[in-house]
Structure formats: structure tokens, C-alpha cells
Design a protein around this motif. Structure first.
Motif, PDB file in Angstrom:
ATOM      1  N   SER A   2      -5.517 -10.234  19.627  1.00 12.03           N
ATOM      2  CA  SER A   2      -6.592 -11.790  20.368  1.00 12.03           C
ATOM      3  C   SER A   2      -8.071 -11.384  20.327  1.00 12.03           C
ATOM      4  O   SER A   2      -8.238 -10.428  20.709  1.00 12.03           O
ATOM      5  CB  SER A   2      -5.588 -11.686  21.751  1.00 12.03           C
ATOM      6  OG  SER A   2      -6.620 -12.703  22.939  1.00 12.03           O
TER       7      SER A   2
ATOM      8  N   THR B 107      -8.345 -11.128  25.154  1.00 15.89           N
ATOM      9  CA  THR B 107      -7.780  -9.955  25.194  1.00 15.89           C
ATOM     10  C   THR B 107      -7.532  -7.942  24.953  1.00 15.89           C
ATOM     11  O   THR B 107      -7.529  -7.700  24.998  1.00 15.89           O
ATOM     12  CB  THR B 107      -5.991  -9.895  25.839  1.00 15.89           C
ATOM     13  OG1 THR B 107      -5.754 -10.626  24.802  1.00 15.89           O
ATOM     14  CG2 THR B 107      -6.393 -11.726  26.736  1.00 15.89           C
TER      15      THR B 107
ATOM     16  N   ASN C 279      -5.532  -7.488  22.703  1.00 16.02           N
ATOM     17  CA  ASN C 279      -3.912  -7.479  22.725  1.00 16.02           C
ATOM     18  C   ASN C 279      -3.295  -8.005  21.402  1.00 16.02           C
ATOM     19  O   ASN C 279      -3.450  -8.658  21.078  1.00 16.02           O
ATOM     20  CB  ASN C 279      -2.750  -8.610  23.948  1.00 16.02           C
ATOM     21  CG  ASN C 279      -3.158  -8.199  24.988  1.00 16.02           C
ATOM     22  OD1 ASN C 279      -3.541  -6.399  25.510  1.00 16.02           O
ATOM     23  ND2 ASN C 279      -3.309  -8.753  25.829  1.00 16.02           N
TER      24      ASN C 279
END
Length: 349
Positions: free
Chosen positions: A342, A345, A347
Motif C-alpha cells: 500500500s 500505509t 503494508n
């Protein structure tokens, strides 16, 4: 079928919008918002955008109606701002001077919602806006910020930079970031370093951008050199790095070789990116990025960087990622191995 219905609805909506006849502009050279409709009545419609902003029917006298500026007009009875009657003004002497509403008694500050407010103490004959300083004005006796008189020495007042001001008595924080207040008495050697920092002798000051805070002052035994890297970052005497007025967090940073990573190489624009480097380390938010190779490390986006072998999100090493092929794709970062992260983020998804 759903797509067709949606398309048809959009076409019909566009047709309806284009077909609404507000009327003709009263004076298209001065305003795109005041109209006279088919009944001969004056209406106000901001930029002609009736669908989003609506139409205000005015009780104005069409025969004597005169447009003075984009949102300002008058007739034989009243003065109007965005179609609203302005009750504070003297109609007979009202005029607009370089976009400033005035009459023979007062100067007015424009509240975009409520209209005109009297600027107490302003002289209509000499009041003028100050070029390149938003919301600042002056008359023969005073300086003003927005609709407030600023109590300084009129003859010696000047702008140090965007956030510090001075007169013969004091150095001040500009009201554009909070309360107008004195920082220190003026010793006579005040100078701008850039738009944020100023120097008074051997002390450097940074503005109080946080609400309720004070200006940040950093004193030195002497100041021989100042290297400006961007608005927030300067190097003093090749020994100290100041970021937003405070010392760089990592104590062993090599100041002579310290530099920021350029976001846009064409303009050399840094945009406040948290990555930086010296000859020994890459840093994120003033902390070492473990293992990052200084010679090959580059930025690839907000909070993402990579060197010849590895990819990093902030300080974190992203494991098992192919660095050469890792790049942004829409809202994600991807590589040829199928890894996907992402952009917001960091992540893995």
C-alpha cells in the motif's frame, strides 16, 4: 442497462443545467455573477453556477444598478456584496479602490460570508494593500493585518521575512500564524536567513508554527557560515543542523556532507520529504535507516526509498522485494515477483 441509465441521466442533467436561463450579465467586464433576468430584476448567481450555488433574487433598482467589482455593486438605495445589502456603508460616498471597499468615513474588510466590516482607525484616503504580503495594508499612520490595526512604529516597521517583523523597538511574530507579539527587543542587527528563519547576532530564530508555542531560539558562540537546504533545514558553521529550529536528532551526523534528497531533480525541490543523507548514512525523520546504501539510495515516493539491492518503507526494510523492478503503480508499489504494498500505509497486501 445500469450504465446506460446512468449515462442518460448525466446527459439530461447537463441539458437541464445548460438550458437554465439566469438572464444577461449586467456588466461582463466587471462581474460574472450579477444578472438581470427576463423580468427585469437583478439577481446574484456566483460565477453563473446556479446549479451548485443557487440564485439570489435581489430587491435592487435595475435602472440605477451598477457593478463595481466581481461581488460588489450598488444602486440608488444601497450597496451590495454577493447580493446582500451592506448596512454599514455610506451609500452616497461609497467606492471601490483597488478592490478595497471604502466610503468617506471608513475602510471595509470583506468577510466572504457576512460582507463588509469596518476597519477601525483606517484612513480611507491613504489606506492601501501591501504588495506580496497577503492581508497586510497600511495608511498614513498605521499598519493593518486583515481588519486589525497593528500597534507598531509606523515609520520604522518592516517585514524581516514571511513570519517575523520589526520596528525600531522590537522584533515580532507575524499575526499570520497566531497572535501578533514581540519576540525580543530590536538590537539593530536583524536579518532574514530565508522565509522562515531569521538571525539576530549569534542567535537564530524559527517561527512558532504550533498553536500556543513560542519562537524557537538557538544561540551560538559565533556564526561563521549558514548553509540553507530548504525552508526548514539549515546548517550552521558546518557543525550543527537545525530542522524546524531544533538540532538534528542523530548526534553523529556528518554535517559537511549532509544533504536532503531531491524530490524533483529538475527544480531541486525537496517538498519536506523526511529522507536525508550524509557520507555515512541514510536518514528517515532524522534517524538512521539501517543498512541503506548511501551511494545508490533514491526516493521513489512518499515514505518509500530504495538502493541497488533493497527497498525501504520509512526505516523498515521490505523483505524479499526485487529492488530494480519495484515501482509505484496506482495506489500501490509492486515488483516483478508479485509483491504489492500500500502506498498509504506501507503494508503488504
Amino acid at each position: 442497462m445500469k450504465k446506460y441509465t446512468f449515462f442518460l441521466a448525466c446527459v439530461l442533467l447537463s441539458f437541464c443545467i445548460s438550458c437554465r436561463d439566469i438572464g444577461k450579465l449586467v456588466n461582463k467586464q466587471k462581474s460574472s455573477s450579477y444578472f438581470i433576468d427576463s423580468k427585469g430584476q437583478i439577481v446574484y448567481c456566483q460565477n453563473g453556477n446556479w446549479f451548485s450555488l443557487g440564485v439570489s433574487q435581489m430587491q435592487a433598482d435595475a435602472e440605477s444598478f451598477e457593478v463595481l467589482a466581481e461581488d460588489i455593486a450598488k444602486d440608488k438605495n444601497a450597496v451590495y456584496f454577493r447580493g446582500m445589502t451592506q448596512k454599514l456603508v455610506d451609500r452616497n460616498s461609497f467606492y471601490v479602490d483597488n478592490q478595497i471597499p471604502k466610503d468617506r468615513f471608513h475602510v471595509y474588510y470583506i468577510d466572504q460570508v457576512l460582507g463588509f466590516n469596518i476597519i477601525d482607525g483606517a484612513d480611507p484616503k491613504t489606506y492601501e494593500l501591501i504588495k506580496n504580503h497577503t492581508n497586510w495594508a497600511r495608511d498614513k499612520d498605521h499598519y493593518f493585518y486583515a481588519d486589525d490595526m497593528i500597534h507598531v512604529d509606523r515609520q520604522t516597521f518592516s517585514f524581516v521575512n514571511d513570519y517575523f517583523l520589526k520596528d525600531k523597538d522590537s522584533v515580532y511574530v507575524s499575526p499570520n500564524i497566531g497572535d501578533f507579539k514581540s519576540v525580543v527587543a530590536n538590537p539593530g542587527n536583524v536579518e532574514a536567513i530565508n522565509k522562515y528563519y531569521m538571525r539576530i547576532g549569534n542567535t537564530i530564530y524559527y517561527p512558532p508554527f504550533e498553536q500556543g508555542s513560542a519562537s524557537i531560539a538557538k544561540s551560538f558562540n559565533s556564526i561563521q557560515t549558514i548553509r540553507v537546504l530548504d525552508l526548514d533545514v539549515i546548517c550552521v558553521n558546518n557543525k550543527t543542523i537545525l530542522i524546524r529550529g531544533k538540532n538534528f536528532k542523530y548526534d553523529h551526523v556528518d554535517v559537511p556532507s549532509f544533504q536532503l534528497f531531491t524530490v524533483d531533480e529538475k527544480t531541486d525541490f525537496y517538498a519536506g520529504n523526511p529522507y536525508s543523507k550524509d557520507k555515512n548514512n541514510v536518514y528517515f525523520n532524522q534517524e538512521v535507516v539501517p543498512g541503506a546504501d548511501v551511494k545508490t539510495f533514491i526516493l521513489i515516493g512518499d515514505d518509500f526509498g530504495k538502493d541497488a539491492k533493497n527497498v525501504y518503507y520509512q526505516k523498515q526494510l521490505l523483505k524479499d522485494v526485487d529492488a530494480p523492478s519495484f515501482k509505484k503503480n496506482g495506489d500501490f508499489y509492486k515488483d516483478k515477483r508479485g509483491n504489492k504494498f500500500s502506498a498509504l500505509t506501507g503494508n503488504k497486501v
